[in-house]
Design a protein around this motif. Structure first.
Motif, PDB file in Angstrom:
ATOM      1  N   GLY A  43      55.568  36.119   9.896  1.00 21.07           N
ATOM      2  CA  GLY A  43      56.452  35.287  10.697  1.00 21.07           C
ATOM      3  C   GLY A  43      57.125  35.972  11.858  1.00 21.07           C
ATOM      4  O   GLY A  43      57.959  35.365  12.540  1.00 21.07           O
ATOM      5  N   THR A  44      56.768  37.227  12.138  1.00 20.71           N
ATOM      6  CA  THR A  44      57.380  37.963  13.249  1.00 20.71           C
ATOM      7  C   THR A  44      56.324  38.259  14.312  1.00 20.71           C
ATOM      8  O   THR A  44      55.500  39.160  14.131  1.00 20.71           O
ATOM      9  CB  THR A  44      58.009  39.278  12.770  1.00 20.71           C
ATOM     10  N   PRO A  45      56.318  37.516  15.439  1.00 23.15           N
ATOM     11  CA  PRO A  45      55.308  37.740  16.480  1.00 23.15           C
ATOM     12  C   PRO A  45      55.446  39.112  17.127  1.00 23.15           C
ATOM     13  O   PRO A  45      56.553  39.622  17.303  1.00 23.15           O
ATOM     14  CB  PRO A  45      55.581  36.617  17.495  1.00 23.15           C
ATOM     15  N   VAL A  46      54.307  39.690  17.475  1.00 25.41           N
ATOM     16  CA  VAL A  46      54.254  40.967  18.190  1.00 25.41           C
ATOM     17  C   VAL A  46      53.536  40.725  19.516  1.00 25.41           C
ATOM     18  O   VAL A  46      52.429  40.177  19.528  1.00 25.41           O
ATOM     19  CB  VAL A  46      53.522  42.043  17.371  1.00 25.41           C
ATOM     20  N   SER A  47      54.163  41.127  20.625  1.00 27.46           N
ATOM     21  CA  SER A  47      53.594  40.863  21.950  1.00 27.46           C
ATOM     22  C   SER A  47      53.298  42.160  22.691  1.00 27.46           C
ATOM     23  O   SER A  47      53.805  43.238  22.338  1.00 27.46           O
ATOM     24  CB  SER A  47      54.572  40.010  22.784  1.00 27.46           C
ATOM     25  N   SER A  48      52.479  42.040  23.733  1.00 30.47           N
ATOM     26  CA  SER A  48      52.151  43.199  24.560  1.00 30.47           C
ATOM     27  C   SER A  48      53.420  43.774  25.173  1.00 30.47           C
ATOM     28  O   SER A  48      54.295  43.036  25.648  1.00 30.47           O
ATOM     29  CB  SER A  48      51.196  42.777  25.681  1.00 30.47           C
ATOM     30  N   SER A  49      53.530  45.081  25.134  1.00 31.15           N
ATOM     31  CA  SER A  49      54.713  45.716  25.731  1.00 31.15           C
ATOM     32  C   SER A  49      54.598  45.770  27.249  1.00 31.15           C
ATOM     33  O   SER A  49      55.597  45.629  27.971  1.00 31.15           O
ATOM     34  CB  SER A  49      54.894  47.127  25.173  1.00 31.15           C
ATOM     35  N   VAL A  50      53.374  45.958  27.744  1.00 28.46           N
ATOM     36  CA  VAL A  50      53.140  46.011  29.197  1.00 28.46           C
ATOM     37  C   VAL A  50      51.984  45.062  29.519  1.00 28.46           C
ATOM     38  O   VAL A  50      50.873  45.220  28.991  1.00 28.46           O
ATOM     39  CB  VAL A  50      52.789  47.436  29.664  1.00 28.46           C
ATOM     40  N   PRO A  51      52.198  44.053  30.368  1.00 25.77           N
ATOM     41  CA  PRO A  51      51.108  43.117  30.685  1.00 25.77           C
ATOM     42  C   PRO A  51      50.026  43.768  31.552  1.00 25.77           C
ATOM     43  O   PRO A  51      50.257  44.780  32.219  1.00 25.77           O
ATOM     44  CB  PRO A  51      51.821  41.993  31.446  1.00 25.77           C
ATOM     45  N   ILE A  52      48.843  43.179  31.510  1.00 28.57           N
ATOM     46  CA  ILE A  52      47.731  43.608  32.368  1.00 28.57           C
ATOM     47  C   ILE A  52      47.772  42.773  33.646  1.00 28.57           C
ATOM     48  O   ILE A  52      47.891  41.543  33.586  1.00 28.57           O
ATOM     49  CB  ILE A  52      46.390  43.423  31.645  1.00 28.57           C
ATOM     50  N   ILE A  53      47.671  43.431  34.783  1.00 28.24           N
ATOM     51  CA  ILE A  53      47.703  42.731  36.071  1.00 28.24           C
ATOM     52  C   ILE A  53      46.267  42.461  36.516  1.00 28.24           C
ATOM     53  O   ILE A  53      45.451  43.394  36.621  1.00 28.24           O
ATOM     54  CB  ILE A  53      48.432  43.555  37.148  1.00 28.24           C
ATOM     55  N   TRP A  54      45.975  41.206  36.763  1.00 31.48           N
ATOM     56  CA  TRP A  54      44.637  40.859  37.272  1.00 31.48           C
ATOM     57  C   TRP A  54      44.733  40.701  38.787  1.00 31.48           C
ATOM     58  O   TRP A  54      45.536  39.920  39.300  1.00 31.48           O
ATOM     59  CB  TRP A  54      44.150  39.563  36.623  1.00 31.48           C
ATOM     60  N   ASP A  55      43.884  41.429  39.481  1.00 29.34           N
ATOM     61  CA  ASP A  55      43.936  41.429  40.945  1.00 29.34           C
ATOM     62  C   ASP A  55      43.105  40.310  41.575  1.00 29.34           C
ATOM     63  O   ASP A  55      42.824  40.335  42.776  1.00 29.34           O
ATOM     64  CB  ASP A  55      43.480  42.790  41.495  1.00 29.34           C
ATOM     65  N   ARG A  56      42.710  39.320  40.765  1.00 29.02           N
ATOM     66  CA  ARG A  56      41.980  38.135  41.243  1.00 29.02           C
ATOM     67  C   ARG A  56      40.611  38.491  41.813  1.00 29.02           C
ATOM     68  O   ARG A  56      40.119  37.854  42.744  1.00 29.02           O
ATOM     69  CB  ARG A  56      42.814  37.380  42.293  1.00 29.02           C
ATOM     70  N   THR A  57      39.957  39.507  41.224  1.00 29.40           N
ATOM     71  CA  THR A  57      38.612  39.872  41.647  1.00 29.40           C
ATOM     72  C   THR A  57      37.651  39.766  40.474  1.00 29.40           C
ATOM     73  O   THR A  57      38.054  39.775  39.312  1.00 29.40           O
ATOM     74  CB  THR A  57      38.574  41.316  42.188  1.00 29.40           C
ATOM     75  N   ARG A  58      36.364  39.678  40.832  1.00 30.58           N
ATOM     76  CA  ARG A  58      35.327  39.696  39.808  1.00 30.58           C
ATOM     77  C   ARG A  58      35.182  41.114  39.269  1.00 30.58           C
ATOM     78  O   ARG A  58      35.434  42.083  39.980  1.00 30.58           O
ATOM     79  CB  ARG A  58      33.978  39.261  40.392  1.00 30.58           C
ATOM     80  N   SER A  59      34.737  41.222  38.016  1.00 29.69           N
ATOM     81  CA  SER A  59      34.514  42.564  37.457  1.00 29.69           C
ATOM     82  C   SER A  59      33.173  42.607  36.748  1.00 29.69           C
ATOM     83  O   SER A  59      32.735  41.621  36.129  1.00 29.69           O
ATOM     84  CB  SER A  59      35.625  42.932  36.466  1.00 29.69           C
ATOM     85  N   THR A  60      32.548  43.764  36.847  1.00 33.64           N
ATOM     86  CA  THR A  60      31.371  44.124  36.065  1.00 33.64           C
ATOM     87  C   THR A  60      31.453  45.634  35.876  1.00 33.64           C
ATOM     88  O   THR A  60      32.130  46.326  36.650  1.00 33.64           O
ATOM     89  CB  THR A  60      30.041  43.769  36.772  1.00 33.64           C
ATOM     90  N   PRO A  61      30.761  46.191  34.911  1.00 33.78           N
ATOM     91  CA  PRO A  61      30.788  47.648  34.753  1.00 33.78           C
ATOM     92  C   PRO A  61      30.265  48.384  35.977  1.00 33.78           C
ATOM     93  O   PRO A  61      30.577  49.567  36.177  1.00 33.78           O
ATOM     94  CB  PRO A  61      29.891  47.878  33.531  1.00 33.78           C
ATOM     95  N   GLU A  62      29.490  47.703  36.816  1.00 30.73           N
ATOM     96  CA  GLU A  62      28.921  48.357  37.989  1.00 30.73           C
ATOM     97  C   GLU A  62      29.860  48.341  39.196  1.00 30.73           C
ATOM     98  O   GLU A  62      29.536  48.948  40.246  1.00 30.73           O
ATOM     99  CB  GLU A  62      27.604  47.679  38.375  1.00 30.73           C
ATOM    100  N   THR A  63      30.993  47.646  39.116  1.00 34.19           N
ATOM    101  CA  THR A  63      31.873  47.522  40.286  1.00 34.19           C
ATOM    102  C   THR A  63      33.177  48.287  40.126  1.00 34.19           C
ATOM    103  O   THR A  63      34.140  48.045  40.851  1.00 34.19           O
ATOM    104  CB  THR A  63      32.215  46.030  40.522  1.00 34.19           C
ATOM    105  N   CYS A  64      33.209  49.248  39.198  1.00 35.83           N
ATOM    106  CA  CYS A  64      34.474  49.929  38.904  1.00 35.83           C
ATOM    107  C   CYS A  64      34.876  50.930  39.999  1.00 35.83           C
ATOM    108  O   CYS A  64      36.069  51.273  40.127  1.00 35.83           O
ATOM    109  CB  CYS A  64      34.365  50.662  37.575  1.00 35.83           C
ATOM    110  N   SER A  65      33.934  51.435  40.754  1.00 39.00           N
ATOM    111  CA  SER A  65      34.260  52.477  41.748  1.00 39.00           C
ATOM    112  C   SER A  65      34.256  51.970  43.179  1.00 39.00           C
ATOM    113  O   SER A  65      34.581  52.716  44.104  1.00 39.00           O
ATOM    114  CB  SER A  65      33.254  53.637  41.646  1.00 39.00           C
ATOM    115  N   GLY A  66      33.935  50.689  43.393  1.00 41.90           N
ATOM    116  CA  GLY A  66      33.878  50.175  44.765  1.00 41.90           C
ATOM    117  C   GLY A  66      34.699  48.915  44.909  1.00 41.90           C
ATOM    118  O   GLY A  66      35.425  48.491  43.998  1.00 41.90           O
ATOM    119  N   ALA A  67      34.613  48.315  46.093  1.00 38.70           N
ATOM    120  CA  ALA A  67      35.334  47.076  46.369  1.00 38.70           C
ATOM    121  C   ALA A  67      34.735  45.938  45.544  1.00 38.70           C
ATOM    122  O   ALA A  67      33.521  45.887  45.300  1.00 38.70           O
ATOM    123  CB  ALA A  67      35.262  46.760  47.858  1.00 38.70           C
ATOM    124  N   ARG A  68      35.599  45.032  45.129  1.00 48.46           N
ATOM    125  CA  ARG A  68      35.116  43.911  44.325  1.00 48.46           C
ATOM    126  C   ARG A  68      35.422  42.586  45.020  1.00 48.46           C
ATOM    127  O   ARG A  68      36.383  42.462  45.784  1.00 48.46           O
ATOM    128  CB  ARG A  68      35.759  43.941  42.930  1.00 48.46           C
TER     129      ARG A  68
END
Length: 210
Positions: free
Chosen positions: A155-180
């Motif tokens: 009965g005691t909810p546990v929530s994320s301490s720090v939220p994840i910020i989404w930068d409104r871009t597409r993601s794939t493992p191949e786009t981690c080092s360049g512009a998305r």
């Protein structure tokens, strides 16, 4: 006066004696009948009496011990899927141009015992979709992921301490080092789903991008 008894007739004494004999015989018959019915020496319900009727009191059935079909949960056991509710959370339901959604998760133990799961970033997966297309997954370019065992109190909810910020871009493992590529906006509808340690959010969180 003559005291002679007329011929053919008995004296009164004789009749009295006959009546007494008849009465004694009737009394003997009545006593015999009573003795047959009562049967002296027998005892109905008495202890040790001959012909005592058997006890009619019901006997209780032997107690049966039920055998549990499932092991009983105990504090500190791993969380069971039906005992955990995962909820995907966004800080808003719609975002103006330039606003970036903040993503988090809430986990609630709906069981009766304290249970344990891995709530670290290594066990969290955030997925954003629109229609049938997946636009972004948190594990595509995740760094420094950690495991973190958490004890969930009922009965005691546990929530994320720090939220994840989404930068409104597409993601794939191949786009981690360049512009998305930036995802479509202008009122486009997106859905957030979250999985923690294999437990998936029951519902997706909908939000709009402008």
């Amino acid at each position: 006066m003559s005291t002679n008894t007329p011929a053919g007739r008995q004296s009164p004494q004789v009749y009295r004696r006959r009546r007494i004999v008849v009465l004694i015989g009737l009394l003997a018959v009545i006593i015999a009948i009573v003795l047959i019915i009562v049967r002296p020496g027998s005892s109905q319900g008495g202890e040790g009496g001959a012909g005592a009727s058997p006890s009619t009191e019901p006997t209780s059935a032997p107690e049966t011990t039920s055998i549990p079909t499932e092991p009983t949960a105990a504090d500190g056991d791993p969380c069971a899927p039906e005992k955990v509710v995962v909820e995907a959370i966004t800080d808003k339901s719609s975002y103006e141009p330039g606003e970036q959604p903040q993503l988090s998760v809430t986990i609630t133990n709906v069981g009766k015992n304290v249970c344990v799961l891995n709530a670290g970033t290594a066990a969290q997966v955030f997925t954003i979709t629109s229609g049938t297309e997946t636009y972004w997954t948190s594990t595509d370019c995740q760094v420094d992921a950690i495991d973190a065992e958490v004890s969930l109190t009922p009965g005691t909810p546990v929530s994320s301490s720090v939220p994840i910020i989404w930068d409104r871009t597409r993601s794939t493992p191949e786009t981690c080092s360049g512009a998305r590529e930036t995802v479509p906006a202008g009122g486009a509808s997106y859905h957030l789903a979250v999985t923690v340690d294999g437990f998936e959010s029951a519902e997706q969180r909908q939000f709009l991008l402008y």
